[in-house]
Design a protein around this motif. Structure first.
Motif, mmCIF file in Angstrom:
data_model
loop_
_atom_site.group_PDB
_atom_site.id
_atom_site.type_symbol
_atom_site.label_atom_id
_atom_site.label_comp_id
_atom_site.label_asym_id
_atom_site.label_seq_id
_atom_site.Cartn_x
_atom_site.Cartn_y
_atom_site.Cartn_z
ATOM 1 N N VAL A 36 -2.635 3.636 -3.904
ATOM 2 C CA VAL A 36 -2.561 2.395 -4.618
ATOM 3 C C VAL A 36 -2.225 1.231 -3.701
ATOM 4 O O VAL A 36 -1.267 1.451 -2.702
ATOM 5 C CB VAL A 36 -1.642 2.414 -5.747
ATOM 6 C CG1 VAL A 36 -1.266 1.173 -6.300
ATOM 7 C CG2 VAL A 36 -1.717 3.667 -6.737
ATOM 8 N N THR A 37 -3.062 0.237 -3.821
ATOM 9 C CA THR A 37 -2.840 -1.010 -2.938
ATOM 10 C C THR A 37 -2.667 -2.148 -4.129
ATOM 11 O O THR A 37 -3.737 -2.246 -4.737
ATOM 12 C CB THR A 37 -3.819 -1.268 -2.051
ATOM 13 O OG1 THR A 37 -4.030 -0.054 -1.013
ATOM 14 C CG2 THR A 37 -3.437 -2.510 -0.946
ATOM 15 N N GLU A 38 -1.907 -2.947 -4.122
ATOM 16 C CA GLU A 38 -1.866 -4.048 -4.872
ATOM 17 C C GLU A 38 -0.828 -5.159 -4.526
ATOM 18 O O GLU A 38 -0.368 -5.173 -3.516
ATOM 19 C CB GLU A 38 -1.201 -3.559 -6.289
ATOM 20 C CG GLU A 38 0.237 -2.854 -6.270
ATOM 21 C CD GLU A 38 0.635 -2.532 -7.432
ATOM 22 O OE1 GLU A 38 0.128 -2.716 -8.526
ATOM 23 O OE2 GLU A 38 1.425 -1.476 -7.665
ATOM 24 N N HIS B 138 0.996 -1.294 -0.044
ATOM 25 C CA HIS B 138 -0.012 -0.021 0.020
ATOM 26 C C HIS B 138 0.819 1.080 -0.119
ATOM 27 O O HIS B 138 1.872 1.470 0.658
ATOM 28 C CB HIS B 138 -0.853 -0.016 1.324
ATOM 29 C CG HIS B 138 -1.429 1.310 1.500
ATOM 30 N ND1 HIS B 138 -2.667 1.778 0.647
ATOM 31 C CD2 HIS B 138 -1.752 2.345 2.277
ATOM 32 C CE1 HIS B 138 -3.119 2.784 0.809
ATOM 33 N NE2 HIS B 138 -2.502 3.317 1.931
ATOM 34 N N ASP B 139 0.770 2.094 -1.171
ATOM 35 C CA ASP B 139 1.458 3.522 -0.857
ATOM 36 C C ASP B 139 0.466 4.470 -0.733
ATOM 37 O O ASP B 139 -0.483 4.916 -1.602
ATOM 38 C CB ASP B 139 1.813 3.669 -2.454
ATOM 39 C CG ASP B 139 2.899 4.969 -2.646
ATOM 40 O OD1 ASP B 139 2.785 5.598 -1.518
ATOM 41 O OD2 ASP B 139 3.451 4.941 -3.477
ATOM 42 N N GLU C 121 -4.435 -7.147 -9.000
ATOM 43 C CA GLU C 121 -5.378 -6.424 -8.337
ATOM 44 C C GLU C 121 -5.752 -7.279 -7.055
ATOM 45 O O GLU C 121 -5.782 -8.299 -6.987
ATOM 46 C CB GLU C 121 -6.807 -6.212 -9.185
ATOM 47 C CG GLU C 121 -6.535 -5.292 -10.186
ATOM 48 C CD GLU C 121 -7.917 -4.591 -10.915
ATOM 49 O OE1 GLU C 121 -8.916 -5.402 -10.166
ATOM 50 O OE2 GLU C 121 -7.917 -4.151 -11.937
ATOM 51 N N PHE D 245 -6.621 7.234 1.724
ATOM 52 C CA PHE D 245 -5.431 6.517 1.387
ATOM 53 C C PHE D 245 -4.498 6.035 2.713
ATOM 54 O O PHE D 245 -3.790 5.656 2.433
ATOM 55 C CB PHE D 245 -4.589 7.322 0.409
ATOM 56 C CG PHE D 245 -5.193 7.820 -0.878
ATOM 57 C CD1 PHE D 245 -6.463 7.385 -1.495
ATOM 58 C CD2 PHE D 245 -4.867 8.551 -1.699
ATOM 59 C CE1 PHE D 245 -6.974 7.562 -2.556
ATOM 60 C CE2 PHE D 245 -5.100 9.223 -2.659
ATOM 61 C CZ PHE D 245 -6.351 8.679 -3.097
ATOM 62 N N TYR E 134 8.787 0.300 -6.171
ATOM 63 C CA TYR E 134 8.358 1.147 -4.964
ATOM 64 C C TYR E 134 9.785 1.520 -4.113
ATOM 65 O O TYR E 134 9.537 2.315 -3.446
ATOM 66 C CB TYR E 134 7.561 0.461 -3.946
ATOM 67 C CG TYR E 134 6.137 0.144 -4.347
ATOM 68 C CD1 TYR E 134 5.281 1.250 -4.474
ATOM 69 C CD2 TYR E 134 5.551 -0.958 -4.920
ATOM 70 C CE1 TYR E 134 4.142 1.282 -4.722
ATOM 71 C CE2 TYR E 134 4.239 -0.979 -5.444
ATOM 72 C CZ TYR E 134 3.415 -0.155 -5.236
ATOM 73 O OH TYR E 134 2.030 0.022 -5.838
#
Length: 522
Positions: A83-85, A77-78, A234, A407, A119
């Motif tokens: 964004v979470t992937e 998670h950023d 995803e 977020f 990341y």
């Protein structure tokens, strides 16, 4: 602007102590790796940097579960971009013929390249260097690794290469606190440090690796190595209050965990239940999740059907349509237990930095110490090929909870422990996110889980007699065991990052059932 920074002006980035004050939190089953992760964060690296360094360190310090020849799954998670992937770096079966110990395709080096490329924020070489140094100069066996080695020493030492590494001069397995080195592994890590993870999959190094795996009875080909790629996927998502829980999709075990969470959390089932009913509810939703897996899981670990539909409110209500809050549902009413069961090995790490970036990873070799053999000249324990029974990656199911609007990071968990792992993940998350428990209280609390055939409910001996009797009164066949699974978790009630310079309201806990470590700075 420099005067407003929390970083020390007289310490250079990349040096331990660069970050003053809150740097985040780290938890895992292997303490050496946790300390390495902490050092990366305090030197100015982010959560992804720390996770990469920790995982390479565990190839040295946690050989039962982590190897350059193994793999795993991460949820990332950023909070900066919302964004979470999920990162899938689980190797499939090698396609070579003739080996007596089928092996998985090594996935970890390219998995770490993918995580760092997407990341990472600091130099790759520094993240691998600590692991290389520990392998070359030696490190002291942790209590966690010594315990795992003692469990399998007799069959493991049938392999002469394993004996070279793990048999001490006194003729016994290395024990807690004893120092030993792994020179072949250090050489391999040195190549990865200097030339990147790609060196592992191409050229002379790859050809030598394939030959070494074959000599160890494995089934790896040069094409297997060249063609392997980690995959960003995803996440599977389940609402929990105002937040969203993210799970790693198959071939990891996240779909089972996501469905169980959805059944537990939808319509305020968990929140509206008292302690006795919550124990009953958890067992019932997990029984349904395991029975459902028999219907959707394909032989190649892919899913038959649409996962979004499987997590829809309509489908979840259908699965729970015969739930009775006062009575256990029989296996005949739910459906048969799945053929494949989770492997009892595996390990997990949780890393969160001060910006709200979080990485939750679970890693494994599809069996404790994989095939039980080391590829000659590499120092690497070979991962077992995924196949029926318990040789699979279904026990890998890291999770992260974040707010979809702000977020902000809220919660992360990872661990290991076979079929009881999914139950432990669900119980701790429910207790923290919806039950109002502090994370240390939730991680330490007694656990329960349905058994592999879904006909019994296993509870830890520490569970109160009141809860055990409540389960029996509802028709559960209760059996007590000493302990089950292990979970490492971090929770920030107000989320991360914190606005306005306030101190973060965060807690972190490694599982006391094992010998790991958790660290946090406030």
């Amino acid at each position: 602007m420099a005067g407003c920074s929390s970083d020390s002006s007289d310490v250079q980035r990349g040096t331990i102590g660069y970050v003053s004050g809150f740097y985040g939190g780290v938890a895992g089953d292997e303490p050496h790796a946790v300390l390495v992760g902490r050092d990366v964060l305090t030197a100015g690296g982010n959560a992804a940097d720390a996770a990469v360094a920790m995982i390479f360190t565990m190839t040295v310090t946690s050989p039962a579960n982590v190897s350059l020849a193994g793999g795993g799954a991460c949820v990332v998670h950023d909070a900066n971009v919302g964004v979470t992937e999920a990162l899938d770096f689980m190797g499939g079966p090698g396609t070579g013929r003739g080996g007596d110990r089928p092996t998985a395709v090594p996935a970890l080096p390219r998995g770490m390249v993918a995580l760092h490329a997407r990341y990472g924020s600091v130099d790759w070489r520094g993240l691998v260097a600590k692991a290389e140094s520990m392998a070359r100069l030696g490190h002291r066996m942790s209590r966690a690794s010594a315990r795992e080695l003692a469990l399998v020493a007799r069959p493991l030492f049938a392999d002469p290469e394993a004996r070279k590494i793990f048999l001490s001069p006194n003729g016994k397995p290395y024990g807690e606190g004893e120092k030993f080195s792994q020179l072949d592994l250090a050489a391999m890590l040195g190549k990865i440090r200097a030339s990147g993870g790609g060196v592992f999959y191409e050229g002379v190094t790859a050809r030598n690796l394939v030959d070494a795996v074959r000599r160890a009875g494995g089934t790896l080909t040069l094409e297997d190595l060249r063609n392997y790629r980690p995959v960003w996927r995803e996440t599977l998502q389940v609402p929990v209050g105002d937040d969203v829980a993210h799970f790693a999709p198959t071939p990891a075990g996240g779909l089972l965990g996501a469905q169980a969470a959805a059944m537990d959390w939808y319509d305020d089932r968990y929140e509206d239940a008292d302690a006795a009913e919550r124990a009953h509810l958890q067992t019932e939703v997990l029984k349904r999740a395991y029975a459902e897996r028999r219907r959707y899981l394909m032989p190649d670990w892919t899913v038959r059907g649409d996962t979004e539909q499987m997590l829809s409110g309509e489908h979840i209500e259908k699965l729970m349509s015969n739930f009775n809050p006062d009575k256990a549902t029989s296996v005949l009413e739910i459906g048969a237990a799945p053929d494949a069961q989770e492997n009892g090995a595996g390990t997990g790490i949780v890393v969160v930095d001060r910006t709200g970036m979080a990485v939750s990873c679970e890693l494994g070799l599809n069996n404790m110490f994989g095939t039980g053999r080391v590829a000659p000249g590499t120092g690497m324990i070979l991962a077992a090929a995924p196949k029926g029974g318990t040789r699979n990656s279904l026990n890998l199911s890291p999770m992260i909870v974040a707010n979809p609007n702000t977020f902000n990071f809220r919660y992360a968990a990872a661990g290991g422990g076979g079929i009881a792992h999914a139950a432990a993940m669900l119980q701790v998350a429910s207790d923290v996110l919806l039950g109002g428990k502090a994370v240390d209280e939730a991680v330490e609390a007694p656990r329960l889980s349905p058994g592999p055939k879904l006909e019994r409910t296993y509870v830890e001996e520490a569970e109160s007699e009141v809860i055990q009797q409540a389960l029996r009164d509802r028709g559960h066949a209760v059996k007590t065991i000493k302990q089950m699974a292990r979970i490492n978790a971090m929770y920030c009630a107000s989320g991360l990052p914190v606005e306005g310079g306030d101190d973060p309201d965060c807690g972190i806990r490694q599982d006391p059932r094992w010998h790991g470590l958790s660290v946090i700075a406030k």
